[in-house]
Scaffold this motif. Structure first.
Motif, PDB file in Angstrom:
ATOM      1  N   CYS A  93      52.575  40.984  49.243  1.00 29.65           N
ATOM      2  CA  CYS A  93      52.645  39.561  48.975  1.00 29.65           C
ATOM      3  C   CYS A  93      53.781  38.916  49.761  1.00 29.65           C
ATOM      4  N   TRP A 143      47.538  44.067  35.601  1.00 27.67           N
ATOM      5  CA  TRP A 143      48.245  44.962  36.521  1.00 27.67           C
ATOM      6  C   TRP A 143      48.202  44.412  37.944  1.00 27.67           C
ATOM      7  N   GLU A 144      49.257  44.718  38.703  1.00 23.90           N
ATOM      8  CA  GLU A 144      49.252  44.422  40.135  1.00 23.90           C
ATOM      9  C   GLU A 144      48.688  45.648  40.845  1.00 23.90           C
ATOM     10  N   GLN A 183      48.293  46.750  44.115  1.00 23.38           N
ATOM     11  CA  GLN A 183      48.924  47.481  45.208  1.00 23.38           C
ATOM     12  C   GLN A 183      50.036  48.414  44.738  1.00 23.38           C
ATOM     13  N   THR A 184      50.768  47.990  43.696  1.00 22.81           N
ATOM     14  CA  THR A 184      51.877  48.794  43.197  1.00 22.81           C
ATOM     15  C   THR A 184      51.525  49.581  41.941  1.00 22.81           C
ATOM     16  N   ASP A 204      56.264  42.745  45.456  1.00 18.59           N
ATOM     17  CA  ASP A 204      55.205  43.378  46.232  1.00 18.59           C
ATOM     18  C   ASP A 204      55.375  43.073  47.710  1.00 18.59           C
ATOM     19  N   ILE A 227      45.062  41.446  41.371  1.00 13.44           N
ATOM     20  CA  ILE A 227      45.399  41.885  40.028  1.00 13.44           C
ATOM     21  C   ILE A 227      44.155  42.459  39.360  1.00 13.44           C
ATOM     22  N   LEU A 282      52.061  43.769  34.901  1.00 13.46           N
ATOM     23  CA  LEU A 282      52.679  42.450  35.031  1.00 13.46           C
ATOM     24  C   LEU A 282      52.969  41.832  33.672  1.00 13.46           C
ATOM     25  N   TRP A 299      45.683  36.785  43.384  1.00  9.34           N
ATOM     26  CA  TRP A 299      46.862  36.218  42.739  1.00  9.34           C
ATOM     27  C   TRP A 299      47.706  35.528  43.809  1.00  9.34           C
ATOM     28  N   CYS A 335      47.500  38.828  47.060  1.00  6.61           N
ATOM     29  CA  CYS A 335      47.708  39.916  46.112  1.00  6.61           C
ATOM     30  C   CYS A 335      46.459  40.062  45.254  1.00  6.61           C
ATOM     31  N   LEU A 350      54.369  36.768  43.263  1.00  4.76           N
ATOM     32  CA  LEU A 350      54.655  38.198  43.200  1.00  4.76           C
ATOM     33  C   LEU A 350      55.449  38.673  44.405  1.00  4.76           C
ATOM     34  N   HIS A 368      51.889  48.289  39.027  1.00  2.35           N
ATOM     35  CA  HIS A 368      52.829  47.824  38.004  1.00  2.35           C
ATOM     36  C   HIS A 368      52.116  46.953  36.969  1.00  2.35           C
TER      37      HIS A 368
END
Length: 405
Positions: A111, A132-133, A135-136, A108, A119, A140, A99, A117, A104, A138
Protein backbone atom coordinates in the motif's frame (compact mmCIF):
# COMPACT_ATOMS: atom_id res chain seq x y z
CA UNK A 1 -19.43 -28.58 -23.46
CA UNK A 2 -17.09 -31.25 -22.19
CA UNK A 3 -17.61 -32.75 -18.75
CA UNK A 4 -15.76 -30.86 -15.98
CA UNK A 5 -12.30 -32.27 -15.29
CA UNK A 6 -10.83 -32.23 -11.79
CA UNK A 7 -7.72 -30.03 -12.02
CA UNK A 8 -6.58 -30.14 -8.41
CA UNK A 9 -7.67 -30.83 -4.86
CA UNK A 10 -6.49 -29.03 -1.75
CA UNK A 11 -6.71 -30.83 1.57
CA UNK A 12 -6.27 -29.61 5.16
CA UNK A 13 -2.59 -29.86 6.04
CA UNK A 14 -2.94 -30.73 9.70
CA UNK A 15 -2.60 -34.31 10.96
CA UNK A 16 -5.89 -36.13 11.32
CA UNK A 17 -7.09 -36.66 14.85
CA UNK A 18 -9.84 -38.81 16.30
CA UNK A 19 -12.21 -35.82 16.11
CA UNK A 20 -11.07 -34.81 12.62
CA UNK A 21 -14.58 -34.91 11.16
CA UNK A 22 -15.80 -32.46 13.78
CA UNK A 23 -16.15 -28.90 12.40
CA UNK A 24 -13.86 -29.47 9.44
CA UNK A 25 -16.31 -28.38 6.73
CA UNK A 26 -15.39 -25.96 3.95
CA UNK A 27 -18.47 -23.77 4.09
CA UNK A 28 -17.01 -21.01 1.97
CA UNK A 29 -14.51 -20.43 -0.84
CA UNK A 30 -13.65 -17.07 -2.40
CA UNK A 31 -11.52 -15.58 -5.16
CA UNK A 32 -10.36 -11.99 -4.92
CA UNK A 33 -11.99 -9.80 -7.60
CA UNK A 34 -8.75 -9.64 -9.60
CA UNK A 35 -8.25 -13.41 -9.33
CA UNK A 36 -4.87 -13.02 -7.62
CA UNK A 37 -5.85 -14.72 -4.33
CA UNK A 38 -7.96 -17.66 -3.25
CA UNK A 39 -9.34 -18.21 0.27
CA UNK A 40 -11.00 -21.26 1.76
CA UNK A 41 -12.36 -22.07 5.20
CA UNK A 42 -10.68 -25.42 5.71
CA UNK A 43 -12.30 -26.12 9.06
CA UNK A 44 -10.94 -26.11 12.61
CA UNK A 45 -11.03 -22.29 12.77
CA UNK A 46 -8.47 -21.91 9.97
CA UNK A 47 -8.60 -19.94 6.71
CA UNK A 48 -6.00 -20.54 4.02
CA UNK A 49 -4.99 -17.65 1.74
CA UNK A 50 -3.26 -18.74 -1.44
CA UNK A 51 -1.65 -16.43 -4.03
CA UNK A 52 -3.30 -17.61 -7.17
CA UNK A 53 -1.44 -19.26 -10.09
CA UNK A 54 -2.63 -17.83 -13.36
CA UNK A 55 -2.02 -20.90 -15.50
CA UNK A 56 -3.74 -24.28 -15.23
CA UNK A 57 -0.33 -25.95 -15.39
CA UNK A 58 0.70 -24.03 -12.28
CA UNK A 59 -2.59 -25.01 -10.67
CA UNK A 60 -1.74 -28.67 -11.16
CA UNK A 61 1.74 -28.09 -9.69
CA UNK A 62 0.14 -26.48 -6.66
CA UNK A 63 -1.99 -29.57 -6.18
CA UNK A 64 1.08 -31.80 -6.52
CA UNK A 65 2.96 -29.82 -3.88
CA UNK A 66 -0.06 -30.06 -1.57
CA UNK A 67 -0.31 -33.80 -1.99
CA UNK A 68 3.33 -34.13 -0.94
CA UNK A 69 2.61 -32.06 2.14
CA UNK A 70 4.99 -29.28 1.11
CA UNK A 71 4.34 -25.59 1.42
CA UNK A 72 3.27 -23.65 -1.66
CA UNK A 73 6.19 -21.76 -3.14
CA UNK A 74 5.63 -18.14 -4.01
CA UNK A 75 8.82 -17.23 -5.84
CA UNK A 76 6.98 -16.60 -9.07
CA UNK A 77 4.78 -14.02 -7.29
CA UNK A 78 7.51 -12.11 -5.51
CA UNK A 79 6.43 -11.17 -1.98
CA UNK A 80 3.10 -13.00 -2.15
CA UNK A 81 3.12 -16.05 0.11
CA UNK A 82 0.52 -18.46 1.36
CA UNK A 83 -1.05 -17.38 4.64
CA UNK A 84 -2.79 -19.25 7.44
CA UNK A 85 -5.31 -17.17 9.36
CA UNK A 86 -6.07 -18.49 12.83
CA UNK A 87 -9.57 -17.16 13.40
CA UNK A 88 -10.23 -18.73 16.81
CA UNK A 89 -13.75 -19.80 15.77
CA UNK A 90 -15.28 -21.98 13.05
CA UNK A 91 -15.33 -19.95 9.82
CA UNK A 92 -18.53 -19.86 7.76
CA UNK A 93 -18.36 -16.90 5.40
CA UNK A 94 -15.59 -15.24 3.35
CA UNK A 95 -15.50 -12.10 1.20
CA UNK A 96 -12.71 -10.06 -0.42
CA UNK A 97 -12.62 -6.34 -1.13
CA UNK A 98 -10.11 -3.67 -2.12
CA UNK A 99 -9.04 -1.19 0.55
CA UNK A 100 -7.86 2.44 0.08
CA UNK A 101 -4.07 2.44 0.10
CA UNK A 102 -3.81 5.57 2.25
CA UNK A 103 -5.42 3.90 5.26
CA UNK A 104 -3.00 0.97 5.41
CA UNK A 105 0.13 2.60 4.03
CA UNK A 106 1.97 2.60 7.35
CA UNK A 107 1.71 -1.14 7.87
CA UNK A 108 1.76 -2.57 4.35
CA UNK A 109 4.67 -1.94 1.97
CA UNK A 110 2.41 -2.78 -0.98
CA UNK A 111 0.00 0.00 0.00
CA UNK A 112 2.90 2.34 0.72
CA UNK A 113 3.84 2.05 -2.95
CA UNK A 114 0.35 3.24 -3.87
CA UNK A 115 -0.83 -0.17 -5.00
CA UNK A 116 -4.35 -1.30 -4.06
CA UNK A 117 -4.62 -3.26 -0.85
CA UNK A 118 -6.82 -6.28 -0.38
CA UNK A 119 -8.83 -7.27 2.68
CA UNK A 120 -10.64 -10.47 3.60
CA UNK A 121 -13.68 -10.54 5.89
CA UNK A 122 -14.35 -13.77 7.78
CA UNK A 123 -17.70 -14.62 9.37
CA UNK A 124 -17.33 -16.65 12.54
CA UNK A 125 -19.24 -19.07 14.73
CA UNK A 126 -19.58 -16.63 17.66
CA UNK A 127 -21.10 -13.80 15.62
CA UNK A 128 -17.86 -11.88 15.08
CA UNK A 129 -16.61 -10.70 11.70
CA UNK A 130 -12.83 -10.46 11.58
CA UNK A 131 -11.26 -8.36 8.81
CA UNK A 132 -7.73 -9.23 7.67
CA UNK A 133 -5.15 -7.55 5.45
CA UNK A 134 -4.31 -10.14 2.82
CA UNK A 135 -0.71 -9.31 1.92
CA UNK A 136 0.51 -9.41 5.52
CA UNK A 137 -2.07 -11.72 7.10
CA UNK A 138 -2.59 -9.16 9.90
CA UNK A 139 -5.93 -8.81 11.69
CA UNK A 140 -7.16 -5.25 11.13
CA UNK A 141 -10.29 -5.17 13.30
CA UNK A 142 -13.40 -7.08 14.36
CA UNK A 143 -17.04 -6.19 13.75
CA UNK A 144 -19.33 -6.95 16.67
CA UNK A 145 -23.12 -7.02 16.64
CA UNK A 146 -24.42 -10.40 15.51
CA UNK A 147 -25.66 -12.72 18.24
CA UNK A 148 -25.09 -16.00 16.38
CA UNK A 149 -23.13 -17.60 13.52
CA UNK A 150 -22.24 -15.22 10.66
CA UNK A 151 -23.21 -17.51 7.81
CA UNK A 152 -22.38 -15.39 4.75
CA UNK A 153 -20.73 -12.12 3.70
CA UNK A 154 -21.01 -9.92 0.61
CA UNK A 155 -19.07 -6.76 -0.26
CA UNK A 156 -20.55 -4.15 -2.59
CA UNK A 157 -18.68 -4.69 -5.90
CA UNK A 158 -18.15 -0.95 -6.45
CA UNK A 159 -15.30 -0.71 -3.91
CA UNK A 160 -17.33 1.40 -1.47
CA UNK A 161 -16.37 -0.87 1.47
CA UNK A 162 -20.03 -1.58 2.20
CA UNK A 163 -20.27 -5.09 3.66
CA UNK A 164 -23.46 -7.08 4.26
CA UNK A 165 -23.47 -10.00 6.70
CA UNK A 166 -26.09 -12.74 7.08
CA UNK A 167 -26.49 -14.52 10.40
CA UNK A 168 -28.26 -17.26 12.24
CA UNK A 169 -29.59 -14.51 14.53
CA UNK A 170 -32.14 -13.98 11.68
CA UNK A 171 -30.80 -10.55 10.74
CA UNK A 172 -28.66 -9.01 8.04
CA UNK A 173 -26.32 -6.21 9.03
CA UNK A 174 -24.88 -3.52 6.80
CA UNK A 175 -21.39 -2.23 7.65
CA UNK A 176 -19.44 0.69 6.23
CA UNK A 177 -15.78 -0.19 6.70
CA UNK A 178 -14.67 3.26 5.55
CA UNK A 179 -16.05 4.68 8.81
CA UNK A 180 -13.96 5.04 11.92
CA UNK A 181 -14.59 2.12 14.26
CA UNK A 182 -12.48 3.18 17.24
CA UNK A 183 -15.40 4.01 19.56
CA UNK A 184 -16.85 1.37 21.87
CA UNK A 185 -18.65 -1.14 19.68
CA UNK A 186 -17.50 0.78 16.61
CA UNK A 187 -19.50 3.08 14.35
CA UNK A 188 -19.18 0.93 11.27
CA UNK A 189 -22.60 -0.72 11.53
CA UNK A 190 -25.08 1.37 9.57
CA UNK A 191 -28.20 -0.80 9.38
CA UNK A 192 -29.84 -3.93 10.76
CA UNK A 193 -32.24 -5.60 8.31
CA UNK A 194 -34.97 -7.62 10.03
CA UNK A 195 -37.59 -9.59 8.14
CA UNK A 196 -36.52 -13.21 8.22
CA UNK A 197 -37.96 -15.59 10.79
CA UNK A 198 -35.35 -18.33 10.26
CA UNK A 199 -31.55 -18.50 10.08
CA UNK A 200 -30.20 -16.41 7.20
CA UNK A 201 -28.00 -18.60 4.99
CA UNK A 202 -26.94 -16.37 2.14
CA UNK A 203 -26.69 -12.75 1.00
CA UNK A 204 -25.76 -11.36 -2.40
CA UNK A 205 -25.36 -7.74 -3.53
CA UNK A 206 -26.18 -7.06 -7.18
CA UNK A 207 -23.23 -5.99 -9.37
CA UNK A 208 -24.83 -2.56 -9.89
CA UNK A 209 -25.07 -2.25 -6.07
CA UNK A 210 -28.77 -1.35 -6.17
CA UNK A 211 -30.21 -4.56 -4.65
CA UNK A 212 -29.52 -7.16 -2.01
CA UNK A 213 -30.99 -10.65 -1.97
CA UNK A 214 -31.09 -12.74 1.19
CA UNK A 215 -32.03 -16.40 1.63
CA UNK A 216 -33.00 -18.02 4.91
CA UNK A 217 -34.57 -21.29 6.03
CA UNK A 218 -37.80 -20.10 4.46
CA UNK A 219 -39.66 -20.76 1.22
CA UNK A 220 -39.24 -17.14 0.09
CA UNK A 221 -36.14 -15.05 -0.59
CA UNK A 222 -36.14 -11.36 0.31
CA UNK A 223 -35.06 -8.57 -2.04
CA UNK A 224 -33.84 -5.33 -0.44
CA UNK A 225 -32.92 -1.89 -1.71
CA UNK A 226 -29.26 -1.05 -1.15
CA UNK A 227 -30.12 2.64 -1.37
CA UNK A 228 -32.83 2.86 1.30
CA UNK A 229 -32.21 -0.50 3.07
CA UNK A 230 -35.90 -1.30 2.84
CA UNK A 231 -37.62 -4.47 1.67
CA UNK A 232 -38.57 -4.36 -2.02
CA UNK A 233 -40.42 -7.68 -2.25
CA UNK A 234 -40.61 -11.29 -1.21
CA UNK A 235 -39.80 -13.79 -3.94
CA UNK A 236 -42.23 -16.65 -3.40
CA UNK A 237 -42.14 -19.85 -5.43
CA UNK A 238 -39.97 -22.42 -3.68
CA UNK A 239 -41.47 -25.32 -1.74
CA UNK A 240 -38.71 -25.57 0.88
CA UNK A 241 -35.87 -23.58 2.45
CA UNK A 242 -33.96 -21.25 0.12
CA UNK A 243 -30.24 -21.60 0.87
CA UNK A 244 -28.29 -19.82 -1.87
CA UNK A 245 -28.70 -16.88 -4.26
CA UNK A 246 -26.68 -15.01 -6.88
CA UNK A 247 -27.14 -12.15 -9.34
CA UNK A 248 -26.09 -12.25 -12.99
CA UNK A 249 -23.14 -10.00 -13.93
CA UNK A 250 -25.50 -7.39 -15.44
CA UNK A 251 -27.88 -7.51 -12.41
CA UNK A 252 -30.78 -8.38 -14.74
CA UNK A 253 -31.28 -11.90 -13.37
CA UNK A 254 -31.36 -13.45 -9.92
CA UNK A 255 -31.15 -17.16 -9.15
CA UNK A 256 -32.20 -18.83 -5.91
CA UNK A 257 -31.47 -22.44 -4.90
CA UNK A 258 -33.53 -24.44 -2.44
CA UNK A 259 -33.76 -27.73 -0.58
CA UNK A 260 -36.78 -28.38 -2.84
CA UNK A 261 -34.24 -29.48 -5.52
CA UNK A 262 -34.98 -26.46 -7.76
CA UNK A 263 -33.20 -23.33 -8.91
CA UNK A 264 -35.57 -20.51 -9.83
CA UNK A 265 -34.46 -17.75 -12.16
CA UNK A 266 -36.13 -14.40 -11.42
CA UNK A 267 -36.38 -10.95 -12.88
CA UNK A 268 -35.48 -9.01 -9.71
CA UNK A 269 -37.11 -5.83 -10.99
CA UNK A 270 -40.56 -7.32 -11.57
CA UNK A 271 -40.43 -10.37 -9.28
CA UNK A 272 -41.40 -12.58 -12.22
CA UNK A 273 -40.26 -16.22 -12.35
CA UNK A 274 -38.52 -16.69 -15.69
CA UNK A 275 -37.75 -20.41 -15.41
CA UNK A 276 -37.16 -23.32 -13.04
CA UNK A 277 -34.21 -25.70 -13.22
CA UNK A 278 -35.04 -29.06 -11.64
CA UNK A 279 -32.33 -31.32 -10.25
CA UNK A 280 -33.42 -34.82 -11.22
CA UNK A 281 -31.29 -37.93 -10.52
CA UNK A 282 -29.08 -39.21 -13.32
CA UNK A 283 -30.22 -42.44 -14.97
CA UNK A 284 -26.77 -43.82 -14.27
CA UNK A 285 -27.28 -43.41 -10.54
CA UNK A 286 -30.50 -45.25 -9.67
CA UNK A 287 -29.41 -45.83 -6.10
CA UNK A 288 -29.67 -42.08 -5.41
CA UNK A 289 -33.29 -41.84 -6.54
CA UNK A 290 -34.58 -43.85 -3.60
CA UNK A 291 -32.96 -41.55 -1.06
CA UNK A 292 -34.86 -38.66 0.47
CA UNK A 293 -33.77 -35.13 -0.48
CA UNK A 294 -30.75 -36.36 -2.44
CA UNK A 295 -31.03 -33.43 -4.82
CA UNK A 296 -31.32 -30.73 -2.16
CA UNK A 297 -29.39 -27.71 -3.39
CA UNK A 298 -26.44 -26.30 -1.47
CA UNK A 299 -25.07 -23.56 -3.72
CA UNK A 300 -25.63 -21.76 -7.02
CA UNK A 301 -23.43 -19.22 -8.84
CA UNK A 302 -23.28 -17.40 -12.18
CA UNK A 303 -20.31 -17.60 -14.51
CA UNK A 304 -18.42 -14.31 -15.06
CA UNK A 305 -19.87 -13.69 -18.54
CA UNK A 306 -23.38 -14.60 -17.40
CA UNK A 307 -24.10 -17.47 -19.81
CA UNK A 308 -23.73 -20.41 -17.40
CA UNK A 309 -24.72 -21.44 -13.88
CA UNK A 310 -23.03 -23.91 -11.57
CA UNK A 311 -24.91 -25.79 -8.85
CA UNK A 312 -23.88 -28.15 -6.07
CA UNK A 313 -26.45 -30.56 -4.64
CA UNK A 314 -26.60 -33.38 -2.12
CA UNK A 315 -26.81 -35.99 -4.89
CA UNK A 316 -22.99 -35.82 -5.18
CA UNK A 317 -22.97 -33.91 -8.45
CA UNK A 318 -21.64 -30.59 -9.68
CA UNK A 319 -23.88 -29.44 -12.51
CA UNK A 320 -23.25 -26.77 -15.12
CA UNK A 321 -26.25 -25.20 -16.86
CA UNK A 322 -26.43 -23.04 -19.98
CA UNK A 323 -28.70 -20.04 -19.58
CA UNK A 324 -30.92 -20.99 -22.53
CA UNK A 325 -31.45 -24.67 -21.63
CA UNK A 326 -33.57 -26.40 -18.99
CA UNK A 327 -31.23 -29.38 -18.56
CA UNK A 328 -27.59 -29.40 -17.39
CA UNK A 329 -24.96 -29.32 -20.14
CA UNK A 330 -22.30 -31.02 -17.97
CA UNK A 331 -21.93 -33.04 -14.76
CA UNK A 332 -19.06 -33.97 -12.45
CA UNK A 333 -19.16 -36.42 -9.54
CA UNK A 334 -18.21 -34.89 -6.20
CA UNK A 335 -18.82 -35.94 -2.63
CA UNK A 336 -20.45 -33.84 0.07
CA UNK A 337 -20.31 -30.53 -1.80
CA UNK A 338 -21.25 -27.41 0.16
CA UNK A 339 -20.33 -24.39 -1.96
CA UNK A 340 -19.16 -23.35 -5.41
CA UNK A 341 -17.64 -20.28 -7.02
CA UNK A 342 -16.39 -19.39 -10.49
CA UNK A 343 -12.91 -17.99 -11.05
CA UNK A 344 -13.43 -14.25 -11.87
CA UNK A 345 -11.89 -14.64 -15.33
CA UNK A 346 -13.76 -17.86 -16.12
CA UNK A 347 -12.43 -21.27 -17.09
CA UNK A 348 -12.83 -23.13 -13.82
CA UNK A 349 -14.92 -23.54 -10.68
CA UNK A 350 -13.88 -24.05 -7.06
CA UNK A 351 -16.04 -26.24 -4.82
CA UNK A 352 -15.83 -26.79 -1.07
CA UNK A 353 -16.75 -30.06 0.62
CA UNK A 354 -17.96 -31.26 3.99
CA UNK A 355 -14.61 -32.95 4.74
CA UNK A 356 -12.65 -29.72 4.44
CA UNK A 357 -11.38 -30.18 0.88
CA UNK A 358 -11.44 -27.78 -2.07
CA UNK A 359 -11.67 -29.08 -5.62
CA UNK A 360 -11.02 -27.14 -8.84
CA UNK A 361 -12.91 -28.12 -11.99
CA UNK A 362 -12.65 -27.04 -15.59
CA UNK A 363 -15.65 -25.02 -16.77
CA UNK A 364 -16.81 -24.27 -20.31
CA UNK A 365 -14.96 -21.35 -21.85
CA UNK A 366 -17.33 -19.36 -24.01
CA UNK A 367 -16.94 -16.48 -26.42
CA UNK A 368 -20.00 -14.31 -25.82
CA UNK A 369 -22.00 -13.40 -28.91
CA UNK A 370 -22.20 -9.76 -29.92
CA UNK A 371 -25.92 -9.91 -29.08
CA UNK A 372 -25.25 -11.04 -25.52
CA UNK A 373 -22.47 -8.48 -25.04
CA UNK A 374 -24.85 -5.70 -26.14
CA UNK A 375 -27.60 -7.02 -23.86
CA UNK A 376 -25.20 -7.23 -20.94
CA UNK A 377 -23.92 -3.69 -21.55
CA UNK A 378 -27.45 -2.28 -21.77
CA UNK A 379 -28.82 -4.18 -18.78
CA UNK A 380 -25.93 -2.99 -16.61
CA UNK A 381 -27.64 0.41 -16.41
CA UNK A 382 -31.24 -0.17 -17.59
CA UNK A 383 -33.92 -1.74 -15.42
CA UNK A 384 -36.55 -4.08 -16.90
CA UNK A 385 -39.12 -1.28 -16.80
CA UNK A 386 -36.77 1.08 -18.64
CA UNK A 387 -36.20 -1.54 -21.35
CA UNK A 388 -39.94 -2.11 -21.74
CA UNK A 389 -40.43 1.64 -22.21
CA UNK A 390 -37.97 1.84 -25.13
CA UNK A 391 -39.43 2.46 -28.61
CA UNK A 392 -38.06 -0.81 -30.01
CA UNK A 393 -39.65 -4.00 -31.42
CA UNK A 394 -41.29 -6.43 -28.97
CA UNK A 395 -38.91 -9.28 -29.84
CA UNK A 396 -35.93 -7.09 -29.03
CA UNK A 397 -37.50 -6.18 -25.68
CA UNK A 398 -38.00 -9.88 -24.94
CA UNK A 399 -34.36 -10.60 -25.70
CA UNK A 400 -33.11 -7.71 -23.57
CA UNK A 401 -35.27 -8.82 -20.63
CA UNK A 402 -34.24 -12.51 -20.92
CA UNK A 403 -37.73 -13.62 -21.99
CA UNK A 404 -36.54 -15.55 -25.05
CA UNK A 405 -35.38 -18.75 -23.36
Amino acid sequence: PEEPVLLAELKPGRPQRYDWKSSCETWSVAFSPDGAWFAWSQGHCVVKLIPWPLEEAELCKTAERKSRGGKAEARSRGVAKEKTLECGQIVWGLAFSAWPAAELGETDPTCAMGLPCLILATGLNDGQIKVWEVQTGHLLFSLLGHQDVVRDLSFAPNGSLILVSASRDKTLRVWDLSRDGRSVGGRRQVQVLSGHVQWVYCCSISPDCSMLCSAAGEKSALLWSMRSYTLIRRLEGHQSSVVSCDFSPDSALLVTASYDTCVIMWDPYTGEQLRTLRHVPLHSAPDYSSEVHTSSLRSVCFSPEGLYLATVADDRLLRIWALELRSPVAFAPMTNGLCCMYFPHGGFIATGTRDGHVQFWTAPRVLSSLKHLCRKALRTFLTTYQVLALPIPRKLKEFLTYRTF
